[in-house]
Write a protein that holds these residues in place. Sequence first.
Motif, mmCIF file in Angstrom:
data_model
loop_
_atom_site.group_PDB
_atom_site.id
_atom_site.type_symbol
_atom_site.label_atom_id
_atom_site.label_comp_id
_atom_site.label_asym_id
_atom_site.label_seq_id
_atom_site.Cartn_x
_atom_site.Cartn_y
_atom_site.Cartn_z
ATOM 1 N N TRP A 25 34.583 37.223 33.042
ATOM 2 C CA TRP A 25 35.681 36.979 32.104
ATOM 3 C C TRP A 25 36.154 38.260 31.434
ATOM 4 O O TRP A 25 37.353 38.431 31.177
ATOM 5 C CB TRP A 25 35.251 35.946 31.062
ATOM 6 N N LYS A 26 35.235 39.193 31.183
ATOM 7 C CA LYS A 26 35.621 40.477 30.592
ATOM 8 C C LYS A 26 36.465 41.288 31.569
ATOM 9 O O LYS A 26 37.485 41.879 31.194
ATOM 10 C CB LYS A 26 34.370 41.276 30.202
ATOM 11 N N ILE A 27 36.022 41.322 32.830
ATOM 12 C CA ILE A 27 36.743 42.082 33.852
ATOM 13 C C ILE A 27 38.125 41.473 34.090
ATOM 14 O O ILE A 27 39.134 42.189 34.211
ATOM 15 C CB ILE A 27 35.949 42.120 35.168
ATOM 16 N N GLU A 28 38.206 40.157 34.149
ATOM 17 C CA GLU A 28 39.490 39.492 34.366
ATOM 18 C C GLU A 28 40.465 39.825 33.246
ATOM 19 O O GLU A 28 41.662 40.065 33.502
ATOM 20 C CB GLU A 28 39.281 37.976 34.458
ATOM 21 N N LYS A 29 39.983 39.869 32.017
ATOM 22 C CA LYS A 29 40.841 40.193 30.868
ATOM 23 C C LYS A 29 41.358 41.631 30.969
ATOM 24 O O LYS A 29 42.543 41.905 30.707
ATOM 25 C CB LYS A 29 40.070 39.995 29.572
ATOM 26 N N VAL A 30 40.492 42.545 31.356
ATOM 27 C CA VAL A 30 40.901 43.946 31.500
ATOM 28 C C VAL A 30 41.960 44.077 32.598
ATOM 29 O O VAL A 30 42.957 44.790 32.432
ATOM 30 C CB VAL A 30 39.685 44.832 31.827
ATOM 31 N N LEU A 31 41.762 43.395 33.708
ATOM 32 C CA LEU A 31 42.730 43.454 34.797
ATOM 33 C C LEU A 31 44.086 42.913 34.345
ATOM 34 O O LEU A 31 45.136 43.493 34.664
ATOM 35 C CB LEU A 31 42.223 42.652 35.999
ATOM 36 N N ARG A 32 44.067 41.824 33.614
ATOM 37 C CA ARG A 32 45.319 41.239 33.125
ATOM 38 C C ARG A 32 46.042 42.204 32.193
ATOM 39 O O ARG A 32 47.265 42.346 32.245
ATOM 40 C CB ARG A 32 45.000 39.922 32.408
ATOM 41 N N GLU A 33 45.278 42.871 31.341
ATOM 42 C CA GLU A 33 45.869 43.843 30.417
ATOM 43 C C GLU A 33 46.480 45.026 31.157
ATOM 44 O O GLU A 33 47.409 45.675 30.664
ATOM 45 C CB GLU A 33 44.806 44.329 29.428
ATOM 46 N N ARG A 34 45.978 45.301 32.344
ATOM 47 C CA ARG A 34 46.501 46.402 33.169
ATOM 48 C C ARG A 34 47.571 45.925 34.157
ATOM 49 O O ARG A 34 48.000 46.681 35.024
ATOM 50 C CB ARG A 34 45.360 47.067 33.944
ATOM 51 N N ASP A 35 47.964 44.661 34.029
ATOM 52 C CA ASP A 35 48.978 44.070 34.906
ATOM 53 C C ASP A 35 48.546 44.045 36.369
ATOM 54 O O ASP A 35 49.369 44.183 37.285
ATOM 55 C CB ASP A 35 50.318 44.804 34.777
ATOM 56 N N VAL A 36 47.251 43.873 36.593
ATOM 57 C CA VAL A 36 46.726 43.679 37.942
ATOM 58 C C VAL A 36 46.541 42.175 38.146
ATOM 59 O O VAL A 36 45.870 41.512 37.358
ATOM 60 C CB VAL A 36 45.376 44.400 38.139
ATOM 61 N N VAL A 37 47.154 41.640 39.187
ATOM 62 C CA VAL A 37 47.081 40.204 39.455
ATOM 63 C C VAL A 37 45.778 39.897 40.188
ATOM 64 O O VAL A 37 45.486 40.481 41.234
ATOM 65 C CB VAL A 37 48.278 39.743 40.302
ATOM 66 N N PHE A 38 44.998 38.984 39.634
ATOM 67 C CA PHE A 38 43.711 38.601 40.203
ATOM 68 C C PHE A 38 43.825 37.190 40.765
ATOM 69 O O PHE A 38 44.246 36.260 40.067
ATOM 70 C CB PHE A 38 42.625 38.658 39.132
ATOM 71 N N CYS A 39 43.461 37.008 42.028
ATOM 72 C CA CYS A 39 43.631 35.716 42.702
ATOM 73 C C CYS A 39 42.332 35.254 43.357
ATOM 74 O O CYS A 39 41.488 36.071 43.722
ATOM 75 C CB CYS A 39 44.698 35.818 43.787
ATOM 76 N N ILE A 40 42.229 33.952 43.538
ATOM 77 C CA ILE A 40 41.079 33.341 44.193
ATOM 78 C C ILE A 40 41.518 32.740 45.521
ATOM 79 O O ILE A 40 42.456 31.936 45.572
ATOM 80 C CB ILE A 40 40.466 32.228 43.316
ATOM 81 N N ALA A 41 40.860 33.137 46.605
ATOM 82 C CA ALA A 41 41.137 32.583 47.933
ATOM 83 C C ALA A 41 39.858 31.948 48.454
ATOM 84 O O ALA A 41 38.855 32.633 48.661
ATOM 85 C CB ALA A 41 41.620 33.674 48.884
ATOM 86 N N SER A 42 39.889 30.657 48.694
ATOM 87 C CA SER A 42 38.647 29.954 49.028
ATOM 88 C C SER A 42 38.895 28.806 49.996
ATOM 89 O O SER A 42 40.006 28.272 50.084
ATOM 90 C CB SER A 42 38.010 29.409 47.745
#
Length: 267
Positions: A25-42
Amino acid sequence: MVKLIVTDLDGSLLNDKKELPADFWKIEKVLRERDVVFCIASGRPHHNLVNLFKPISAHTYFLSDNGSYVTYGEEALLVKTLDSQIVKTLTIASRGLTDVYPVLCGMDKAYMENHNDALLSQALQYYQSYQIVEDLTKVAEPILKVSLCDLQNAETNSYPHFRKYEKDYKVAVAGERWLDFTAFDANKGAAVQLLQQRLGVGYAETMVLGDYLNDLEMMGVAKYSFAMKNAHPGIIAAASFITEADNNYNGVLRAVDSLLQLKHNFS
């Protein structure tokens, strides 16, 4: 600069106990703040992904059922279903194999026709919304994916019997116990390309991470394609990089941290 990160779940982001890393959750928040889109493929169904990532589900792209169903919030960006006749054909063919059980994956729930405890112990890790029916060939709902739960080994036991369908359908060994069938043009790689087009993100700005053969096409659509340290040999051969740690030791997050220089201190 990486602008899009897409990761597989089982064997990749999740550890062997099916748990998210404590630092996710910490890493996801940092990525969002940097405008990096994080996706789940499953290969997991949509409802499972939404439940697992409920705190961020409103702003997360989910590529579920091996890329057959792509969503963002309440919006469906892609839906690829299987012809009803092939669903029946695969179901009937699987019944003749020992320790192999078909699971039909609809948009809202899965369908099974057996209460076998070993089957349920496998399936309920992924399908919390499901229905036991008397005859799967009578299910009328559109089906995104047919999954065969192979209690022996999907690659060596059931896959050889269904290899003949590869000319017309996507057949993927999705895990030690799972063999998946989707529409021919439905796979994680094609789904990632859809996101690249939607977001205006290029090949050189994309990072993908996976561990099993249903991640194969995904390895070809990103400059930064990472096979997990614990990945199937076919994925290691197809990827450009290998994570330094496996899925039990934050392999995904550590690779993201290293590539994007987040300088996060993992707990």
